[in-house]
Design a protein around this motif. Structure first.
Motif, short mmCIF file in Angstrom:
data_model
loop_
_atom_site.label_atom_id
_atom_site.label_comp_id
_atom_site.label_asym_id
_atom_site.label_seq_id
_atom_site.Cartn_x
_atom_site.Cartn_y
_atom_site.Cartn_z
N ARG A 165 0.85 -1.18 0.00
CA ARG A 165 0.00 0.00 0.00
C ARG A 165 0.89 1.23 0.00
N CYS A 166 0.34 2.36 -0.40
CA CYS A 166 1.13 3.57 -0.28
C CYS A 166 1.00 4.09 1.16
N GLY A 167 1.97 4.91 1.56
CA GLY A 167 1.99 5.40 2.93
C GLY A 167 0.74 6.17 3.29
N LYS A 168 0.26 6.88 2.33
CA LYS A 168 -0.92 7.70 2.56
C LYS A 168 -2.12 6.82 2.90
N SER A 169 -2.24 5.74 2.17
CA SER A 169 -3.34 4.81 2.39
C SER A 169 -3.24 4.23 3.80
N CYS A 170 -2.01 3.92 4.20
CA CYS A 170 -1.80 3.36 5.54
C CYS A 170 -2.18 4.40 6.61
N ARG A 171 -1.74 5.63 6.39
CA ARG A 171 -2.04 6.68 7.37
C ARG A 171 -3.54 6.86 7.52
N LEU A 172 -4.23 6.87 6.38
CA LEU A 172 -5.67 7.05 6.37
C LEU A 172 -6.37 5.91 7.10
N ARG A 173 -5.90 4.71 6.80
CA ARG A 173 -6.52 3.54 7.43
C ARG A 173 -6.33 3.59 8.94
N TRP A 174 -5.14 4.01 9.33
CA TRP A 174 -4.84 4.09 10.76
C TRP A 174 -5.68 5.18 11.41
N THR A 175 -5.64 6.38 10.87
CA THR A 175 -6.30 7.50 11.54
C THR A 175 -7.82 7.39 11.49
N ASN A 176 -8.34 6.78 10.46
CA ASN A 176 -9.80 6.73 10.33
C ASN A 176 -10.42 5.45 10.84
N TYR A 177 -9.62 4.44 11.06
CA TYR A 177 -10.24 3.16 11.38
C TYR A 177 -9.53 2.36 12.48
N LEU A 178 -8.23 2.26 12.39
CA LEU A 178 -7.54 1.33 13.28
C LEU A 178 -7.12 1.91 14.62
N ARG A 179 -6.97 3.22 14.67
CA ARG A 179 -6.54 3.86 15.91
C ARG A 179 -7.36 3.35 17.08
N PRO A 180 -6.70 2.99 18.18
CA PRO A 180 -7.45 2.38 19.28
C PRO A 180 -8.39 3.35 19.99
N ASP A 181 -8.14 4.64 19.87
CA ASP A 181 -8.96 5.59 20.63
C ASP A 181 -10.15 6.11 19.83
N ILE A 182 -10.53 5.38 18.82
CA ILE A 182 -11.66 5.83 18.02
C ILE A 182 -12.96 5.27 18.57
N LYS A 183 -13.92 6.17 18.69
CA LYS A 183 -15.24 5.73 19.12
C LYS A 183 -16.08 5.55 17.86
N ARG A 184 -16.65 4.39 17.72
CA ARG A 184 -17.45 4.13 16.53
C ARG A 184 -18.92 4.02 16.90
N GLY A 185 -19.74 3.99 15.89
CA GLY A 185 -21.16 3.84 16.16
C GLY A 185 -21.90 5.17 16.13
N LYS A 186 -23.10 5.13 16.58
CA LYS A 186 -24.00 6.29 16.45
C LYS A 186 -23.48 7.51 17.21
N PHE A 187 -23.72 8.68 16.60
CA PHE A 187 -23.37 9.93 17.27
C PHE A 187 -24.46 10.23 18.31
N THR A 188 -24.04 10.76 19.45
CA THR A 188 -25.02 11.15 20.46
C THR A 188 -25.61 12.51 20.10
N ILE A 189 -26.72 12.84 20.74
CA ILE A 189 -27.35 14.14 20.52
C ILE A 189 -26.35 15.25 20.81
N GLN A 190 -25.59 15.05 21.89
CA GLN A 190 -24.62 16.07 22.28
C GLN A 190 -23.56 16.26 21.20
N GLU A 191 -23.10 15.14 20.67
CA GLU A 191 -22.09 15.22 19.60
C GLU A 191 -22.67 15.93 18.38
#
Length: 207
Positions: free
Chosen positions: A49-75
């Motif tokens: 993969r290109c580095g950019k693709s890896c960075r994107l995958r990491w920041t948008n999906y694999l990062r452990p501190d990502i909260k997934r799922g429905k957004f709350t009303i507050q969010e």
DNA sequence: AAGAATGGCAACCGCCGTGAA
DNA sequence: ATTCACGGCGGTTGCCATTCT
């Protein structure tokens, strides 16, 4: 002076959806070594993969501190408030929702919030009431009570959003002051170099 | 039940800012 | 002062899932 594309059209470079195996490789490598230089990461991690693709995958999906799922009303409220202030500066908005990615926020705005605001008669770009609000909301022509109700509801919402916007403005100003006092690096919101590409375009789906 | 339309989201593309050489 | 590489950003696309007809 044109720049060469960041990802050369190298032979054998994979594109498209990531497989679980690729995710695993990337995750394992970053956990062990950190991401370091993204450009050289794929080779070291054994990824085609290109580095950019890896960075994107990491920041948008694999990062452990990502909260997934429905957004709350507050969010949702926070996104709307910040969008009113900042426009489409998703990365800035994302800094106020630490567990959400800019991509996720952008997608959520485009697919949900923008439409909801439009339905309420609020221009999603300016966050101000539309002049012809309600005219295209499918209101029955002869239904006066319904029209009155919608008008009242609209005013109510408009007032709500305006209040929320002012609150957010005040909050951001306070935060900026605190940061200035603490002489910490300025937030992306106030960073001179922050991109101000407010022009907004939403792809109209061809029907 | 089948095909069309629409929604939702992951990922790509291309530009820009920044810092090092 | 200029060039280049890199990371980051926002816009856009493509594909799969879901809903509608």
């Amino acid at each position: 002076m044109g720049r060469s594309p960041c990802c050369e059209k190298e032979a054998g470079l994979k594109k498209g959806p990531w497989t679980p195996e690729e995710d695993q490789k990337l995750l394992a490598f970053i956990e062990q070594h950190g991401h370091g230089c993204w450009r050289s990461l794929p080779a070291k991690a054994g990824l085609r993969r290109c580095g950019k693709s890896c960075r994107l995958r990491w920041t948008n999906y694999l990062r452990p501190d990502i909260k997934r799922g429905k957004f709350t009303i507050q969010e949702e409220q926070t996104i709307i408030q910040l969008h009113a202030l900042l426009g489409n500066r998703w990365s800035s908005i994302a800094t106020h929702l630490p567990k959400r990615t800019d991509n996720e926020i952008k997608n959520y705005w485009n697919t949900h919030l923008k439409k909801r605001l439009a339905k309420m008669g609020i221009d999603p770009v300016t966050h101000k009431p539309r002049a012809n609000a309600g005219a295209s909301s499918g209101a029955g022509a002869g239904n006066n009570a319904g029209a009155r109700y919608r008008a009242a509801a609209h005013l109510n919402h408009t007032e709500q959003w305006e209040n929320a916007r002012l609150e957010a403005e005040a909050r951001l100003a306070r935060e900026a002051n605190l940061r200035a006092l603490a002489s910490t690096p300025v937030s992306p919101v106030n960073t001179p170099g922050a991109k101000v590409r407010v022009c907004f375009y939403y792809r109209a789906r061809s029907s």
